[in-house]
Design a protein around this motif. Structure first.
Motif, mmCIF file in Angstrom:
data_model
loop_
_atom_site.group_PDB
_atom_site.id
_atom_site.type_symbol
_atom_site.label_atom_id
_atom_site.label_comp_id
_atom_site.label_asym_id
_atom_site.label_seq_id
_atom_site.Cartn_x
_atom_site.Cartn_y
_atom_site.Cartn_z
ATOM 1 N N ASP A 1 0.862 -1.226 -0.088
ATOM 2 C CA ASP A 1 0.044 -0.296 0.154
ATOM 3 C C ASP A 1 0.767 1.214 -0.104
ATOM 4 O O ASP A 1 0.523 2.151 0.793
ATOM 5 N N THR A 2 1.932 1.145 -0.937
ATOM 6 C CA THR A 2 2.513 2.605 -1.062
ATOM 7 C C THR A 2 1.967 3.537 -2.055
ATOM 8 O O THR A 2 2.283 4.938 -1.749
ATOM 9 N N HIS A 3 0.901 3.261 -2.534
ATOM 10 C CA HIS A 3 0.022 4.109 -3.134
ATOM 11 C C HIS A 3 0.705 5.125 -4.041
ATOM 12 O O HIS A 3 0.713 6.315 -3.712
ATOM 13 N N ILE B 1 9.333 -7.940 -0.943
ATOM 14 C CA ILE B 1 7.948 -8.378 -1.011
ATOM 15 C C ILE B 1 7.200 -7.118 -0.800
ATOM 16 O O ILE B 1 7.133 -6.187 0.018
ATOM 17 N N HIS B 2 6.199 -6.793 -2.195
ATOM 18 C CA HIS B 2 5.436 -5.708 -2.206
ATOM 19 C C HIS B 2 3.994 -6.391 -2.417
ATOM 20 O O HIS B 2 3.562 -7.095 -3.357
ATOM 21 N N CYS B 3 3.049 -6.245 -1.397
ATOM 22 C CA CYS B 3 1.841 -6.908 -1.440
ATOM 23 C C CYS B 3 0.888 -5.739 -1.915
ATOM 24 O O CYS B 3 -0.476 -6.010 -1.976
ATOM 25 N N ARG B 4 1.380 -4.809 -2.759
ATOM 26 C CA ARG B 4 0.483 -4.255 -3.648
ATOM 27 C C ARG B 4 -0.280 -3.228 -3.146
ATOM 28 O O ARG B 4 -0.123 -2.649 -2.090
ATOM 29 N N ASP B 5 -1.267 -2.544 -4.271
ATOM 30 C CA ASP B 5 -1.625 -1.270 -3.937
ATOM 31 C C ASP B 5 -0.453 -0.460 -4.292
ATOM 32 O O ASP B 5 -0.117 0.671 -3.535
ATOM 33 N N VAL C 1 6.275 -8.851 -6.409
ATOM 34 C CA VAL C 1 5.151 -7.971 -6.090
ATOM 35 C C VAL C 1 3.692 -8.581 -6.791
ATOM 36 O O VAL C 1 4.070 -9.631 -7.628
ATOM 37 N N ILE C 2 2.565 -8.350 -6.140
ATOM 38 C CA ILE C 2 1.361 -8.780 -6.975
ATOM 39 C C ILE C 2 0.490 -7.393 -6.974
ATOM 40 O O ILE C 2 0.806 -6.429 -6.848
ATOM 41 N N ALA C 3 -0.805 -7.709 -7.455
ATOM 42 C CA ALA C 3 -1.763 -6.732 -7.761
ATOM 43 C C ALA C 3 -2.514 -6.513 -6.427
ATOM 44 O O ALA C 3 -2.723 -7.342 -5.858
ATOM 45 N N GLY C 4 -3.266 -5.195 -6.457
ATOM 46 C CA GLY C 4 -4.010 -4.893 -5.586
ATOM 47 C C GLY C 4 -5.306 -4.256 -6.101
ATOM 48 O O GLY C 4 -5.440 -4.216 -7.222
ATOM 49 N N ASN C 5 -6.306 -4.050 -5.266
ATOM 50 C CA ASN C 5 -7.541 -3.540 -5.754
ATOM 51 C C ASN C 5 -7.539 -2.299 -6.476
ATOM 52 O O ASN C 5 -8.297 -1.946 -7.403
ATOM 53 N N HIS C 6 -6.548 -1.385 -5.742
ATOM 54 C CA HIS C 6 -6.441 -0.096 -6.586
ATOM 55 C C HIS C 6 -5.523 -0.033 -8.043
ATOM 56 O O HIS C 6 -5.662 0.678 -8.789
ATOM 57 N N ASP C 7 -5.033 -1.453 -8.168
ATOM 58 C CA ASP C 7 -4.256 -1.640 -9.438
ATOM 59 C C ASP C 7 -5.195 -2.261 -10.408
ATOM 60 O O ASP C 7 -4.934 -3.416 -11.082
ATOM 61 N N VAL D 1 2.968 -16.805 2.149
ATOM 62 C CA VAL D 1 1.792 -16.650 1.283
ATOM 63 C C VAL D 1 1.921 -15.020 1.392
ATOM 64 O O VAL D 1 2.103 -14.510 2.260
ATOM 65 N N MET D 2 1.678 -14.654 0.021
ATOM 66 C CA MET D 2 1.804 -13.255 -0.259
ATOM 67 C C MET D 2 0.250 -12.690 -0.986
ATOM 68 O O MET D 2 -0.010 -13.157 -2.013
ATOM 69 N N THR D 3 -0.509 -12.117 -0.005
ATOM 70 C CA THR D 3 -1.874 -11.838 -0.746
ATOM 71 C C THR D 3 -1.893 -10.059 -0.408
ATOM 72 O O THR D 3 -1.112 -9.669 0.337
ATOM 73 N N HIS D 4 -2.825 -9.500 -1.081
ATOM 74 C CA HIS D 4 -3.022 -8.201 -0.831
ATOM 75 C C HIS D 4 -3.916 -7.881 0.428
ATOM 76 O O HIS D 4 -3.596 -7.006 1.300
ATOM 77 N N GLY D 5 -4.798 -8.677 0.710
ATOM 78 C CA GLY D 5 -5.587 -8.674 1.952
ATOM 79 C C GLY D 5 -5.304 -9.330 2.957
ATOM 80 O O GLY D 5 -4.823 -10.563 2.890
ATOM 81 N N PRO D 6 -5.816 -9.395 4.245
ATOM 82 C CA PRO D 6 -5.712 -10.170 5.458
ATOM 83 C C PRO D 6 -6.492 -11.443 5.334
ATOM 84 O O PRO D 6 -7.885 -11.242 4.639
ATOM 85 N N PRO D 7 -6.223 -12.326 6.169
ATOM 86 C CA PRO D 7 -7.209 -13.365 6.509
ATOM 87 C C PRO D 7 -8.458 -12.771 7.460
ATOM 88 O O PRO D 7 -7.859 -12.050 8.250
ATOM 89 N N LYS D 8 -9.370 -13.259 7.758
ATOM 90 C CA LYS D 8 -10.251 -12.887 8.855
ATOM 91 C C LYS D 8 -9.811 -13.053 9.791
ATOM 92 O O LYS D 8 -9.466 -14.225 10.286
#
Length: 337
Positions: free
Chosen positions: A20-22, A41-45, A72-78, A176-183
């Motif tokens: 989330d460096t945006h 590792i960059h978890c995106r946005d 890197v991976i993609a995020g919702n803002h990407d 594991v590399m995701t954009h969002g967290p687990p619940k």
């Protein structure tokens, strides 16, 4: 799952993690370029509006980091990387094609910016790397998050998503590399609600990787070393499958407020980031198979601190994490799969 924790076959490996460096193109004073990590590792946005100039700024940021492997991976803002969603947004806005191409490019242009940059862009799935330090790293990556609006790589929470971390092949995923967290883990929003994915938690509880890193929920910044209960339940959840008495919080957002720092030995001690080590001989050595380190590494600050709702935070700290990985000796020559 059978894990090999013999210290003699493990390789100490340093990860530098952010998310989330945006569109920030540098982190002045936070990540000195001379400081070394084995894996960044960059978890995106990487962006805010998914425009080409934002991707270019983020590429400059990543290129300045001193690490031989950058993931890197993609995020919702990407969202321009989510081609169907990109087309939908353009159609709804009724924008002229020329204006769209100037700001956002054509299909695939954002992805092509990463070619030849030394940055590895990961699609959803399992990828393996032989690191320069002699370690073997296996990563599961996914950009998908539960829907919180009209963005990219999102799914409706009621429909769910298959995070296939353990595909039954016997491949043990390290990170594991995701954009969002687990619940249930580092996913509280300012409203007091949990915004993490239940589907992701269930997959993690079954696979039990060494580390899960993410961002997305900026106010959830922090790290927690989770100890799993002996066996996953039929439908794993944070309420049933975590042994909280044997788990510990490494840091939370209030630690930034008070200017706290943890440090590793050597050059990491001079890195202005939050650092933690979970190797043999450390205070909290990670027991792979029964423990997972969770890291929310969102860089962009939140409008309101969870500790003091009148305090603005403009930037949060990246993470430096030391873990032990398996040696790649005898593991073949393939650098990614």
């Amino acid at each position: 799952m059978t894990q090999n924790n013999a210290a003699s076959t493990n390789v100490r490996t340093r990860f530098l993690i952010c998310s989330d460096t945006h569109r920030i193109d540098s982190l002045p004073g936070l990540i000195p370029s001379k400081q070394h990590a084995d894996v960044a590792i960059h978890c995106r946005d990487l962006t805010t509006q998914s425009q080409l100039h934002e991707y270019k700024a983020s590429i400059r940021l990543l290129q300045a980091i001193n690490a031989p492997l950058k993931l890197v991976i993609a995020g919702n803002h990407d969202f321009t990387m989510d081609i169907p969603e990109f087309h939908k947004k353009v159609a709804e806005a009724s924008l002229e094609r020329e204006l769209v191409e100037q700001a956002y490019g054509c299909d695939g242009d954002a992805r092509r910016l990463f070619e030849g940059t030394g940055i590895t862009f990961l699609d959803e799935g399992v990828h393996s790397f032989h690191l320069q330090n002699g370690a073997l790293l296996t990563v599961y990556a996914s950009p998908y998050t539960p829907s919180l609006g009209d963005w990219g790589f999102q799914y409706h929470p009621d429909k769910g998503h298959d995070f296939i971390i353990d595909d039954g092949s016997g491949t043990n995923v390290d990170v594991v590399m995701t954009h969002g967290p687990p619940k249930g883990i580092l996913d509280y929003t300012h409203s007091g609600e949990r915004a993490g994915s239940a589907d992701l938690f269930r997959a993690l509880a079954r696979a039990r990787p060494r580390m899960h890193c993410f961002g997305h929920i900026h106010e959830g910044w922090g790290a927690r070393l989770i100890t799993w209960r002996d066996r996953p339940t039929a439908v794993p959840s944070h309420l049933t499958d975590i042994d909280n008495g044997q788990s510990c919080t490494i840091a939370k957002l209030s630690d930034i407020k008070h200017g706290a720092r943890q440090s590793l030995s050597g050059d990491a001690a001079r890195m202005k980031c939050f650092a933690t080590s979970h190797c043999s001989g450390d205070e909290h050595p990670l027991n792979w198979g029964s423990q997972t380190l969770f890291v929310n590494a969102a860089i962009e600050g939140t409008p309101q601190s969870m500790v003091n709702q009148k305090e603005n935070l403009s930037m949060q700290l990246p993470w430096a994490v030391d873990l032990e990985l398996r040696s790649s000796r005898g593991a073949g020559e393939t650098s990614e799969k």
